[in-house]
Each structure stands twice: as C-alpha cells, then as structure tokens.
Design a protein around this motif. Sequence first.
Motif, mmCIF file in Angstrom:
data_model
loop_
_atom_site.group_PDB
_atom_site.id
_atom_site.type_symbol
_atom_site.label_atom_id
_atom_site.label_comp_id
_atom_site.label_asym_id
_atom_site.label_seq_id
_atom_site.Cartn_x
_atom_site.Cartn_y
_atom_site.Cartn_z
ATOM 1 N N VAL A 112 0.836 -1.205 0.000
ATOM 2 C CA VAL A 112 0.000 0.000 0.000
ATOM 3 C C VAL A 112 0.871 1.255 0.000
ATOM 4 N N ALA A 113 1.941 1.246 0.770
ATOM 5 C CA ALA A 113 2.832 2.415 0.817
ATOM 6 C C ALA A 113 3.424 2.706 -0.556
ATOM 7 N N VAL A 114 3.793 1.670 -1.270
ATOM 8 C CA VAL A 114 4.372 1.846 -2.602
ATOM 9 C C VAL A 114 3.308 2.298 -3.594
ATOM 10 N N GLU A 115 2.117 1.740 -3.511
ATOM 11 C CA GLU A 115 1.039 2.111 -4.439
ATOM 12 C C GLU A 115 0.603 3.563 -4.271
ATOM 13 N N LEU A 116 0.659 4.082 -3.042
ATOM 14 C CA LEU A 116 0.185 5.441 -2.774
ATOM 15 C C LEU A 116 1.221 6.519 -3.062
ATOM 16 N N ALA A 117 2.465 6.131 -3.285
ATOM 17 C CA ALA A 117 3.518 7.121 -3.519
ATOM 18 C C ALA A 117 3.911 7.139 -4.989
ATOM 19 N N ALA A 118 4.170 8.344 -5.501
ATOM 20 C CA ALA A 118 4.604 8.472 -6.888
ATOM 21 C C ALA A 118 6.070 8.083 -7.034
ATOM 22 N N ASN A 119 6.848 8.306 -5.986
ATOM 23 C CA ASN A 119 8.276 8.031 -5.994
ATOM 24 C C ASN A 119 8.550 6.854 -5.054
ATOM 25 N N PRO A 120 9.238 5.794 -5.507
ATOM 26 C CA PRO A 120 9.473 4.647 -4.624
ATOM 27 C C PRO A 120 10.320 4.981 -3.397
ATOM 28 N N GLY A 121 11.276 5.898 -3.539
ATOM 29 C CA GLY A 121 12.080 6.317 -2.385
ATOM 30 C C GLY A 121 11.226 7.015 -1.345
ATOM 31 N N MET A 122 10.285 7.817 -1.843
ATOM 32 C CA MET A 122 9.365 8.515 -0.934
ATOM 33 C C MET A 122 8.446 7.520 -0.237
ATOM 34 N N ALA A 123 8.103 6.427 -0.909
ATOM 35 C CA ALA A 123 7.266 5.396 -0.291
ATOM 36 C C ALA A 123 7.967 4.809 0.932
ATOM 37 N N VAL A 124 9.276 4.572 0.814
ATOM 38 C CA VAL A 124 10.046 4.020 1.936
ATOM 39 C C VAL A 124 10.080 5.034 3.079
ATOM 40 N N ALA A 125 10.338 6.291 2.745
ATOM 41 C CA ALA A 125 10.400 7.329 3.782
ATOM 42 C C ALA A 125 9.047 7.496 4.478
ATOM 43 N N ARG A 126 7.969 7.485 3.723
ATOM 44 C CA ARG A 126 6.635 7.620 4.334
ATOM 45 C C ARG A 126 6.280 6.415 5.191
ATOM 46 N N ALA A 127 6.632 5.229 4.716
ATOM 47 C CA ALA A 127 6.362 4.023 5.507
ATOM 48 C C ALA A 127 7.109 4.082 6.835
ATOM 49 N N HIS A 128 8.340 4.586 6.795
ATOM 50 C CA HIS A 128 9.135 4.738 8.016
ATOM 51 C C HIS A 128 8.465 5.727 8.964
ATOM 52 N N LEU A 129 8.000 6.833 8.432
ATOM 53 C CA LEU A 129 7.314 7.835 9.242
ATOM 54 C C LEU A 129 6.029 7.272 9.840
ATOM 55 N N ILE A 130 5.226 6.611 9.031
ATOM 56 C CA ILE A 130 3.963 6.046 9.516
ATOM 57 C C ILE A 130 4.221 5.005 10.597
ATOM 58 N N PHE A 131 5.206 4.153 10.384
ATOM 59 C CA PHE A 131 5.546 3.148 11.397
ATOM 60 C C PHE A 131 5.910 3.818 12.716
#
Length: 190
Positions: A112-131
């Motif tokens: 879900v984190a990857v699907e919701l982000a336009a940039n894959p690097g940003m998906a990792v950063a957002r997942a880290h923040l959400i966690f």
Amino acid sequence: MPHAGFVARDKQWLALAAAPWAGVLAGLVFTALVQSSSVTTGVAILLVQQGVLPPEAAIPIVIGSNVGSTSTALIAGLGMKPVARATAIANFLFNAAGMIVYYPFLRPFSRVAVELAANPGMAVARAHLIFNLTVDLQPHGRFAFPCCTAVDRATASQLAARRRPALASRLGDVTFPTETALPSRQRSAA
C-alpha cells in the motif's frame, strides 16, 4: 566483466530482503553495526532510487533499523547502573514489540505504501514515518506493552532493595514527626 557479475550477485543477495523476516533482520544487524538508523534508512532509500532494491523489500529493512537503533543504548547500558540498563532494555523491548505488532501486516503495508507514492524512495520514507508515528503514539499504559512494565517493576524492586539498608544506616534511630503530630500552624505551612 567481473563488475557485472559482482553487481548481479549483490542484487541476488539484496533480493533476499524481499522476505520480511530477512529484511527486518538485515536492517537490525546493519543498524547495530553502523550505530545509526538514519544511515540504514538513507542507504535503503538510495538503493531503491537506484533500482537495486525494490521498495517493498526496503520497508522491512527500515523497520528493522528501528529495533537495531537500540543497540547503542544497550551497549552503553552494560556498564551503567540498573536504572540505565533497565531504560535501555525497555527501549529495546518497546521497539521490538512495535515491530512484532507490525510484522504480520508488513507485506500489505509495504504494498500500500508503494502504491500510494509516486516516488518509490518517498514510499520508503513515508512508511518509516507512519511506522514510527503509529508505534510511538500508542497509549503507553500498563496494557500497551507489558514487557516495559515488567522491566519497570524489576528495576524498582532492585533499587528499593539497595536503598533500604543504606537509608537505614544513615538515619539510625532518628524518628520523624508525622503530619498529624505537627501543630496546626506548621501543618498549614507544610
């Protein structure tokens, strides 16, 4: 072309991180070695941006780095007093409990984190923040993480046992007046 074989072998090794347990373990160990979860997170994002590591594999690494970041406090606490050791252990248990709570949902969470982000690097950063936000903002009561409460109780009983004899030897036969034994003027001032 030894370089091409080296890169292909490294990509195969990094692909092992696609299994959540391997990613969490890799993040934990790497962070414990470099003593910085920021370095681990940065490297994971860089590998994702370079196309070396899929973002779904980087997210477990980053989550494992949160547990690995407690290694600094655990090492520092070895030579410290019981309260410092207990604090380091409670920090480790808190982060480990957060990772254990997330672990069953790691694959769908990553997807879900990857699907919701336009940039894959940003998906990792957002997942880290959400966690971090969801683990850190949980209620910190007795029922949230019983392991931390157990460490707290064990430390409190150790400290109480050590302080009683020292306090008794310093006080000797000194008695202190209770609040009811004080005259009313002193009671209102106290």
